[in-house]
Design a protein around this motif. Sequence first.
Motif, PDB file in Angstrom:
ATOM      1  N   SER A  63      35.667  39.367  34.177  1.00 42.55           N
ATOM      2  CA  SER A  63      36.653  38.967  34.248  1.00 42.55           C
ATOM      3  C   SER A  63      37.934  39.411  34.576  1.00 42.55           C
ATOM      4  N   SER A  64      37.839  40.792  34.487  1.00 43.30           N
ATOM      5  CA  SER A  64      39.389  41.156  34.689  1.00 43.30           C
ATOM      6  C   SER A  64      39.065  42.323  36.168  1.00 43.30           C
ATOM      7  N   PRO A  65      40.178  42.616  36.872  1.00 40.48           N
ATOM      8  CA  PRO A  65      40.146  43.841  38.144  1.00 40.48           C
ATOM      9  C   PRO A  65      39.839  44.871  36.941  1.00 40.48           C
ATOM     10  N   HIS A  66      40.014  45.288  35.835  1.00 40.45           N
ATOM     11  CA  HIS A  66      40.009  46.266  35.010  1.00 40.45           C
ATOM     12  C   HIS A  66      38.655  46.219  34.912  1.00 40.45           C
ATOM     13  N   ASN A  67      37.945  45.667  33.649  1.00 40.98           N
ATOM     14  CA  ASN A  67      37.255  46.121  34.102  1.00 40.98           C
ATOM     15  C   ASN A  67      35.254  45.711  34.815  1.00 40.98           C
ATOM     16  N   THR A  68      35.926  45.114  35.796  1.00 47.04           N
ATOM     17  CA  THR A  68      35.057  45.791  37.074  1.00 47.04           C
ATOM     18  C   THR A  68      35.513  46.837  37.542  1.00 47.04           C
TER      19      THR A  68
END
Length: 381
Positions: free
Chosen positions: A228-233
């Motif tokens: 859902s977000s680059p941070h989560n990935t």
Amino acid sequence: MLFRVPDVDAADERVLADLERFRGELRHQVAEPRRWLGQLRRSLIAGAVRGSNTIEGYTVDVADAEAIAAGEEMPTAHDVQTRAAITGYADALTYVLQTARFEVFTFHPMLLSALHFMMLRGDLDRSPGRYRLGPIWVSGAPDNPPVYTGPEAEHVPELMDELCGWLQDGDLDAPAVVRAAMAHLNLVSIHPWRDGNGRMARCLHTLVLARQLILAPEFSSIEEWLGSSPHNTAMYYAALGEAQGGSFQPERDAHNWLRFCLRAHHLQAQLVQRRLEIAADVWRALADQVAAAGLGERTVAAVYAATRPGGARRTTYMSDEGLTRDQAIRDLQGLRGAGLIEETGHGRTLRYLAAGTAAQAERSVRTSITSQPLHDPYGAD
């Protein structure tokens, strides 16, 4: 040898207890007949398809993902590879979600290879369903040194047999989310195929939940959250990297990986709970507006869909409500006349978006429910 299920500590036990509580509450809410649940389920499936593929660089918007989840063509033109990746993953995930109802089921290497074939069937040159015959590594980016090197190809068949044996009979007393997390780690670490290993590992994570959870698995999957977000990935890759240590080392401690997955499940459960609250409140507000406009009760489904990021589509509304084309057109024209929806796009891209008081009601409900940040289940741990 596989990564073993790590011991859980007191903080993990608290998170697991929270997840069990979420599961009970969600089971109760999902069991009650609510007309918006079908649309919410489809949205969650679309989020899982979109999230897992976004991680691999195949990006589509919400409208495209929801169209695929509804069994329709994506309204936006995409390259062949992206279209094949999205539709293939949707087919595999659809099968996985149905396994929750299978009376006869066995974890078997052929099952996993069949799911892999579904995902990658659009490009037979990538050997969908066939184990790799040579070495494999993950570089993270072109021309970068490997960040992970898989086991030798000659060991893949025996490792897959061991994994499926464990899935069938191993650690059955462990919570479903724990077994799912370890299945995910073991499959992506074995890296049995030339491509699609990450997607398959995330899909297997959901498959384990489908087979072990009474709750509908689309309400439990973390695939959407991971992408859902680059941070989560980035956190996902970091957790994998820490657990793997750069090569196939199943003797390593996987506790931090498990904690990462439990945290992801907790955050996704909070998001799903919010969506249920938003859906119920928005539906009630829209039902009042539809009644005030003198329109039929069934049109609430259309204006509710119009409040979703992907908007409402005539064909989906027809299918959901069992309407003829003319009935759907009349309903949508009535909603437009009342100022509750508006058109955007044309032809294949034609959608209906909430307008006027309908849009205002959705914004008000969403702002009220999402005004506070999500709770980190591990806090400062």
